[in-house]
Structure formats: C-alpha cells, structure tokens
Motif scaffolding. Structure first.
Motif, PDB file in Angstrom:
ATOM      1  N   PRO A 115       0.930  -1.301  -0.182  1.00 56.50           N
ATOM      2  CA  PRO A 115      -0.029   0.002   0.046  1.00 56.50           C
ATOM      3  C   PRO A 115       0.811   0.954  -0.093  1.00 56.50           C
ATOM      4  O   PRO A 115       2.038   1.247   0.372  1.00 56.50           O
ATOM      5  N   ALA A 116       0.150   2.257  -0.402  1.00 55.02           N
ATOM      6  CA  ALA A 116       0.826   3.643  -0.158  1.00 55.02           C
ATOM      7  C   ALA A 116       0.753   3.974   1.320  1.00 55.02           C
ATOM      8  O   ALA A 116       0.116   3.594   1.992  1.00 55.02           O
ATOM      9  N   LEU A 117       2.032   4.763   1.609  1.00 51.47           N
ATOM     10  CA  LEU A 117       2.175   5.147   2.982  1.00 51.47           C
ATOM     11  C   LEU A 117       2.110   6.704   3.035  1.00 51.47           C
ATOM     12  O   LEU A 117       2.625   7.456   4.009  1.00 51.47           O
ATOM     13  N   ASN A 118       1.859   7.335   1.990  1.00 54.10           N
ATOM     14  CA  ASN A 118       1.945   8.750   1.660  1.00 54.10           C
ATOM     15  C   ASN A 118       0.558   9.458   1.917  1.00 54.10           C
ATOM     16  O   ASN A 118       0.451  10.697   1.854  1.00 54.10           O
ATOM     17  N   GLY A 119      -0.296   9.055   2.821  1.00 56.41           N
ATOM     18  CA  GLY A 119      -1.472   9.522   3.143  1.00 56.41           C
ATOM     19  C   GLY A 119      -2.875   9.193   2.298  1.00 56.41           C
ATOM     20  O   GLY A 119      -3.915   9.494   2.711  1.00 56.41           O
ATOM     21  N   THR A 120      -2.550   8.476   1.175  1.00 57.92           N
ATOM     22  CA  THR A 120      -3.595   8.233   0.172  1.00 57.92           C
ATOM     23  C   THR A 120      -3.966   6.806   0.486  1.00 57.92           C
ATOM     24  O   THR A 120      -4.924   6.377  -0.009  1.00 57.92           O
ATOM     25  N   GLY A 121      -3.318   6.098   1.240  1.00 61.32           N
ATOM     26  CA  GLY A 121      -3.658   4.631   1.513  1.00 61.32           C
ATOM     27  C   GLY A 121      -4.359   4.581   2.886  1.00 61.32           C
ATOM     28  O   GLY A 121      -4.933   5.492   3.515  1.00 61.32           O
ATOM     29  N   HIS A 122      -4.136   3.403   3.718  1.00 61.89           N
ATOM     30  CA  HIS A 122      -4.804   3.097   4.939  1.00 61.89           C
ATOM     31  C   HIS A 122      -3.914   3.279   6.164  1.00 61.89           C
ATOM     32  O   HIS A 122      -4.436   3.343   7.351  1.00 61.89           O
ATOM     33  N   ALA A 123      -2.490   3.712   6.029  1.00 65.26           N
ATOM     34  CA  ALA A 123      -1.562   3.624   6.976  1.00 65.26           C
ATOM     35  C   ALA A 123      -2.058   4.729   8.104  1.00 65.26           C
ATOM     36  O   ALA A 123      -1.595   4.427   9.359  1.00 65.26           O
ATOM     37  N   TRP A 124      -2.741   5.636   7.645  1.00 67.09           N
ATOM     38  CA  TRP A 124      -2.856   6.914   8.664  1.00 67.09           C
ATOM     39  C   TRP A 124      -3.862   6.484   9.470  1.00 67.09           C
ATOM     40  O   TRP A 124      -4.198   6.912  10.571  1.00 67.09           O
ATOM     41  N   HIS A 125      -4.782   5.272   9.201  1.00 66.22           N
ATOM     42  CA  HIS A 125      -5.885   4.925  10.112  1.00 66.22           C
ATOM     43  C   HIS A 125      -5.221   4.176  11.425  1.00 66.22           C
ATOM     44  O   HIS A 125      -5.744   3.908  12.235  1.00 66.22           O
ATOM     45  N   HIS A 126      -3.687   3.859  11.443  1.00 66.68           N
ATOM     46  CA  HIS A 126      -3.303   3.093  12.503  1.00 66.68           C
ATOM     47  C   HIS A 126      -2.305   4.154  13.495  1.00 66.68           C
ATOM     48  O   HIS A 126      -1.814   5.214  12.776  1.00 66.68           O
ATOM     49  N   PRO A 127      -2.405   3.997  14.843  1.00 64.87           N
ATOM     50  CA  PRO A 127      -1.623   4.807  15.502  1.00 64.87           C
ATOM     51  C   PRO A 127       0.062   4.601  15.284  1.00 64.87           C
ATOM     52  O   PRO A 127       0.250   3.601  14.634  1.00 64.87           O
ATOM     53  N   ASP A 128       0.770   5.423  15.656  1.00 62.75           N
ATOM     54  CA  ASP A 128       2.446   5.309  15.522  1.00 62.75           C
ATOM     55  C   ASP A 128       2.909   3.884  16.163  1.00 62.75           C
ATOM     56  O   ASP A 128       3.511   3.395  15.477  1.00 62.75           O
ATOM     57  N   ALA A 129       2.157   3.590  17.230  1.00 67.03           N
ATOM     58  CA  ALA A 129       2.809   2.359  17.782  1.00 67.03           C
ATOM     59  C   ALA A 129       2.636   1.255  16.923  1.00 67.03           C
ATOM     60  O   ALA A 129       3.469   0.508  16.905  1.00 67.03           O
ATOM     61  N   VAL A 130       1.339   1.191  16.247  1.00 70.38           N
ATOM     62  CA  VAL A 130       1.039  -0.061  15.312  1.00 70.38           C
ATOM     63  C   VAL A 130       1.939   0.090  14.134  1.00 70.38           C
ATOM     64  O   VAL A 130       2.517  -0.873  13.707  1.00 70.38           O
ATOM     65  N   LEU A 131       2.143   1.305  13.652  1.00 69.94           N
ATOM     66  CA  LEU A 131       3.092   1.262  12.516  1.00 69.94           C
ATOM     67  C   LEU A 131       4.561   0.929  12.735  1.00 69.94           C
ATOM     68  O   LEU A 131       5.210   0.315  11.971  1.00 69.94           O
ATOM     69  N   PHE A 132       5.095   1.214  13.925  1.00 73.24           N
ATOM     70  CA  PHE A 132       6.221   0.941  14.362  1.00 73.24           C
ATOM     71  C   PHE A 132       6.357  -0.463  14.685  1.00 73.24           C
ATOM     72  O   PHE A 132       7.264  -1.299  14.107  1.00 73.24           O
TER      73      PHE A 132
END
Length: 156
Positions: A88-105
């Motif tokens: 997926p895109a990680l630039n804000g057009t995908g789904h990554a922003w739905h996750h807290p930073d702890a989950v992304l980490f």
C-alpha cells in the motif's frame, strides 16, 4: 550528650533520605519510566531527512518512491491478479494513517500479521530510531488534513 547523638542521627537520616531522593531522579532507568515511547518522538528536519534515506534504502522497493505504493492506482494495496499482496501507499492516500504510530512501528519492526504477506519485520536490519525516522518521513508526505485526522483519531 543524648540530645547531641539524637540530633546527629537525625541529621544523618535526613541526609540519607535526601541522597536517596536525588539518586532516584538521577538514576537512568527511573528517567526511562518517565520518558515517552520512541514512536512518540516529535519529528524534526533531521529525523525526516534520515527517514527519507532509510525509506529509500529499505522501503521504496515495495512501497514506491515518495511512498506512493507498489501500484499508485491502488493506494490501499489489495491483491495482485496472480496472487500476493500489493504494497500500500504510505503517503496518506492509503490506509496507514488509520493506525496509531505504535502500530506502524510494530508492523515495520515485526512484519505484517498476515502470514502470506511479503512484509517481513525489519527488527534485525533497522534500529528503533531508524524505524521511527522512516515513519517521520512518510508522515511528512501526508496532507495536512490527513495529519490532523490521524492526530484526532489517536487521541480518542
């Protein structure tokens, strides 16, 4: 004489207690209890620049330059026709922003929870600071509206 000894012991006890209190605040593990988790560090120009390098070296091969995703026409990722996952895109057009930073980490560190996902953990390749820097970098690509929505989401 008894009062002098009592005053001396009382003074020693007070000095000991003060030394203990000061020692507790100077002791490094104690300060770690009061510090934020690493993924809550505030992004800086330096961390974003470092993250851009980390991303280019380790992430762009799947997530694309500028974090547009493996297939910019499918920023949310998904399944490939021949099987497997689209990064997926990680630039804000995908789904990554739905996750807290702890989950992304955790996803970057340990890999995807989907066993058949090609996203493997980078815990043996990247330091915690490099993982955080990569998050700072791709979050720097998010539009202001997405950053605000992410911030609002993680506060609730």
């Amino acid at each position: 004489m008894v009062e002098t000894q009592f005053d001396l012991r009382r003074g020693q006890l007070i000095a000991l207690l003060l030394a203990l209190i000061v020692g507790l605040f100077l002791f490094e593990p104690w300060s770690l209890l009061l510090s934020k988790p690493i993924w809550e560090q505030t992004p800086s120009i330096k961390s974003i620049a470092e993250g851009k390098q980390v991303f280019a070296t380790n992430c762009a091969v799947c997530h694309g330059e500028m974090a547009v995703g493996e297939n910019p026409h499918h920023p949310m990722g998904g399944m490939k026709d021949q099987g497997g996952y689209i990064a997926p895109a990680l630039n804000g057009t995908g789904h990554a922003w739905h996750h807290p930073d702890a989950v992304l980490f955790k996803i970057i560190q340990e890999g995807s929870i989907a066993e058949d996902s090609p996203m493997r953990g980078f815990d043996e390749k990247l330091s915690d600071a490099e993982i955080v820097a990569s998050i700072h970098y791709f979050k720097s690509l998010w539009p202001k509206e997405i950053l605000n929505r992410h911030k609002e989401m993680v506060q609730h």
